[in-house]
Design a protein around this motif. Structure first.
Motif, PDB file in Angstrom:
ATOM      1  N   GLU A  93       0.837  -1.210   0.000  1.00  0.00           N
ATOM      2  CA  GLU A  93       0.000   0.000   0.000  1.00  0.00           C
ATOM      3  C   GLU A  93       0.868   1.255   0.000  1.00  0.00           C
ATOM      4  OE1 GLU A  93      -2.946   0.218   3.123  1.00  0.00           O
ATOM      5  OE2 GLU A  93      -3.736   2.146   2.381  1.00  0.00           O
ATOM      6  N   PRO A  96      -7.703  -8.702  -0.700  1.00  0.00           N
ATOM      7  CA  PRO A  96      -7.147  -7.695   0.215  1.00  0.00           C
ATOM      8  C   PRO A  96      -6.245  -6.682  -0.494  1.00  0.00           C
ATOM      9  CG  PRO A  96      -6.220  -9.898   0.654  1.00  0.00           C
ATOM     10  CD  PRO A  96      -7.383 -10.074  -0.268  1.00  0.00           C
ATOM     11  N   LEU A 139      -6.802  -5.535  -3.504  1.00  0.00           N
ATOM     12  CA  LEU A 139      -7.747  -4.577  -4.085  1.00  0.00           C
ATOM     13  C   LEU A 139      -8.191  -3.565  -3.022  1.00  0.00           C
ATOM     14  CD1 LEU A 139     -10.023  -7.036  -6.123  1.00  0.00           C
ATOM     15  CD2 LEU A 139      -8.313  -5.443  -7.072  1.00  0.00           C
ATOM     16  N   ALA A 140      -8.399  -4.065  -1.801  1.00  0.00           N
ATOM     17  CA  ALA A 140      -8.865  -3.185  -0.730  1.00  0.00           C
ATOM     18  C   ALA A 140      -7.903  -2.038  -0.473  1.00  0.00           C
ATOM     19  CB  ALA A 140      -9.087  -3.989   0.552  1.00  0.00           C
ATOM     20  N   VAL A 141      -6.615  -2.273  -0.640  1.00  0.00           N
ATOM     21  CA  VAL A 141      -5.647  -1.192  -0.411  1.00  0.00           C
ATOM     22  C   VAL A 141      -5.323  -0.433  -1.688  1.00  0.00           C
ATOM     23  CG1 VAL A 141      -4.678  -2.336   1.632  1.00  0.00           C
ATOM     24  CG2 VAL A 141      -3.576  -2.663  -0.600  1.00  0.00           C
ATOM     25  N   GLY A 142      -5.958  -0.814  -2.795  1.00  0.00           N
ATOM     26  CA  GLY A 142      -5.823   0.009  -3.990  1.00  0.00           C
ATOM     27  C   GLY A 142      -5.205  -0.630  -5.219  1.00  0.00           C
TER      28      GLY A 142
END
Lengths: 309, 309, 309, 309
Positions: free
Chosen positions: B177, B199, B201-204
């Motif tokens: 990240e 996960p 994807l969750a941080v970008g």
């Protein structure tokens, strides 16, 4: 070929100022090694930067060494490569040159998953040079591959017709001693930690391959002589000198530091090749000063005088 | 080239029965990837066994992929090698083919002693393909080189004119990240752990490179879609299916197991190349049975149906 | 006890100037945690320096926390020890205090040789507190014990009647997600890497235990809130703030640096205990300055304001 | 106390059937050690399972040994603990008993971040027993703490008034030799790898501490004797027997296997304590059979006969 006795120098790569390999200097390197009492030379290994070189460069270097040595001492060629196909090319080429032995590390990007996978891989490489004795080059701290060497010997004997032994570069002398004695000493187990030569002799080492033999062979030959003559005090003192010298190498970066020492002794090996970084000029000076303060160079010289042969 | 979005398949090496590389099958592999919704293909990397291949083989494979893809999806060529000189040859060759990007792992026999030594080494490789975007391939568990990636980004920006980003293959999502957000997201940081896509994807994460995308891209494309549509429950369930599949791969040996899956799906990649060992026929059967029991294949098929595009 | 939701602070040890433990300050610590929105406190763990304390100190600290908390939030007591006999004493004592749960790392001098040896060891400890929920504390980078956690769950369910779940302190989110979903989510898997909270939420984390929750809980509670409200951009920005803060901790030495932050925020935890070394006064200042420059403290404050509850 | 010469047995913990420590058997253990020619006994170390025991148990064991030995051989007490406070209690207690020396491993949960942090920690422990010689117990493969031992010696000399030397349990004989020779041999460096005793003698070892000396001291005393008499062939053969025996231990699990051997020789050490697992009865039989087939027991007996003293 019988078992190797004495010291084999793991010679360094030599480059021109433009970074290309320097073949012209190899005769001079060889004459120095012979004058220094080496039993042989190990080329394109770790210190010879085999894995940093191209296939063509490795072949050219092998050719130059074979020619310069002209059968006066043993020539071992390291053919290890991340690609077993490339290693086979190098093995076949080395056999064509009539070298005394080839040696190979394990493939080191993909790690063999078992002793069996390792031995099959080595057998594949050795099969490209079936007439040439093959030594497995065991160096766990660099390759990350730490296998049971006795299991290895058993399987290698079965699967590699040209198998002769191991270049053993690790401090685990109990395993080293076990390998030396395996099947009544059937295999040739060369020791690879210069700073532990004396204890290796104590458990039965006869041959050793190392980088510092390139520039300090008289010191180690004298250790061997003292050990054989039961002059243990002198042997220990000289081994301590080796240890102190290696401490300096480690402090500055082993391969670049050794290249600087060779340069100081009159053979210009040229710049370092990436990912190795050249020592700064000031560090080279500090290194030499430190070694002079430790009386390293003068001790090596004294060993030449004291040597009985 | 803007940042890469979507999935890049780390395609596998294909061999003939005699062990030589199989170029003829590459068009079929490529059509499958395009049909499966891949954004690109990453060749001669870890799963593509770059380090197991000869230079000539790697060049031939790159040529075959570039021709087969014909600019329909992104082509990234891995040029990493234990020898930076060989890597430069591969880089120059890839640029000659007009590939979209090159990527390289660190030299992995001699380990760079610092971030600086690593970046200088990568710069040297990139300099052989100055017009082609360069991605550093960070994969510490295979190379043993674990450097601070933020320090790397800072120095790479300065020393590598063609530097574009990193293929980041590690589970340390906090560092991932941080890389994504470094200098307002200036660099393209592709994620490399398929079993942690959600996960990431969750941080970008926007782009990802992975081996299981080769045969299960619809599953992962559906994860991305669900994530974007805030259908978190389904995204997690599908990610769990990926995790369960990867557990089976690990149990049998990741690369050989995946090659068996590709074979089961109709593309014959041929035998494994040493030091990788082929799965036994009975293990291949067990693997496929296990995946069928886990409803892996049917889930991937359902994802094709459910996909909105 | 149902599954734990929200943040559990891994509180720090407090010492007097003479190095003895400071029990008097514990009520103040507890009130701060409750005011900050913590769901519970985890005591005598890694950050609480359990392994640095004597058995008597650990018991006294547990008593003080139980009394100060007075059932307002969850109290988990870490009872792990190199000696399972000592761990059993701590477990029995904790049960006597009526704590909500106990947790234990693996014995860490002698390493269990298998998952089975590990589970049997944990079962032995748990047997001393049969009425108290037991959580295994998985923290491979400190203990050196890295076991398959799914295999662990299966065996722990069978052999530890009071088994409730795992405090999972590792970055391998694929395994974490698999544990969360094991047997339809039967076990409570608390996440332990503060700097990866957001991606852990993405795969389904409900509860988390961490040291930085001690002084920055509002930041993380806001991350949870944003995640639940699908405000992903803000969640990522706040997670990045956590990552930047942790980068500063790592730079200065994680536990001593965090103790300095707690001190800066007004709670004097006293000197560090060996083998941990106190930060120099100048380093404490640099650390605080660096965090202020990163706008860490002000961001935490803003999170309190923005928090909806 | 002058430097220790000869073999120190790292004695095993003895338990009753109910798992409690067995103090009653200690006199018998001690008489056996004295009869076998040991120079001393090292208690509550790794093989003595110090870290598995409670503080009270360790104190009771120390008392029993001191009483049973009654100043006939050297008694060294290991006081290492994850908590330096607990270690200090053990150190003070040992001094109260009048033991010959104490020794400590590094704190092993929190790892000292530098040689300095390590030495300060050891100084703190030693300060609780200021009249008792202190040996640092260096065992990197168990503690994960691998520090430069020469740097350690320099700082320990300065900061630990009672510092006497190091129990050196690692295969790196070059560093071991450097420690032996540091400051003209000022410190007492005891060697800790039984299977490498002969090479350690070659570099100058005088004293050694090890677990297999508990049940095979005559073998090793004969190695020492042969080495001193320059009967190198016999010394190597006997060292090989030690190596083969250790190979069997490793195959079955070192500490439980050794406990089984001691049991076979007539001293019942009782069950193993977790996390160590008892060998199955059938494995104990296999182990003994294997050692008999290797002629281990008969060789040890022959050494008693051949011994000149």
């Amino acid at each position: 070929m019988k078992k190797i006795e004495g010291l084999i120098a793991a010679s360094f790569a030599a480059y021109k100022d433009n970074g290309e390999i320097n073949l012209d200097i190899i005769p001079e390197i060889v004459e120095n090694l012979i004058a220094d009492g080496l039993a042989g030379v190990f080329i394109c290994g770790t210190n010879g930067e085999g894995p940093n070189l191209t296939i063509e460069e490795r072949m050219a270097i092998a050719e130059a060494y074979v020619k310069a040595v002209n059968k006066r001492i043993i020539v071992m060629v390291h053919v290890g490569h991340s690609s077993i196909y490339e290693a086979k090319k190098l093995a076949a080429h080395a056999q064509g040159l009539g070298v005394d032995a080839i040696s190979s590390v394990s493939a080191f990007y993909f790690k063999p998953s078992s002793v069996k996978a390792l031995v099959i891989s080595m057998a594949e490489i050795a099969s490209a040079a079936p007439e040439t004795p093959f030594y497995y080059y065991n160096i766990p701290h660099l390759t990350g591959i730490s296998m049971d060497m006795l299991e290895f010997l058993n399987l290698a004997e079965e699967l590699i017709p040209s198998f002769r032994g191991v270049k053993y570069t690790a401090s685990t002398l109990h395993e080293y001693e076990a390998c030396l004695n395996h099947k009544d000493g059937k295999f040739d187990i060369l020791f690879g930690f210069d700073e532990m030569l004396l204890p290796a002799l104590a458990v039965g080492a006869k041959g050793a391959v190392g980088s510092t033999y390139t520039f300090a062979a008289p010191l180690y030959n004298r250790i061997i002589e003292c050990f054989q003559n039961n002059q243990l005090k002198e042997a220990r003192d000289l081994q301590m000198m080796s240890i102190k010298m290696v401490q300096s190498l480690v402090k500055f970066a082993p391969i670049p530091a050794q290249r600087a020492i060779v340069g100081f002794k009159g053979i210009n090996l040229g710049p370092c090749r990436l990912p190795l970084l050249e020592l700064k000029a000031s560090d080279k000076e500090l290194l030499i000063e430190e070694l002079e303060k430790k009386e390293f160079f003068s001790t090596v010289k004294d060993c030449i005088k004291n040597h009985s042969f």
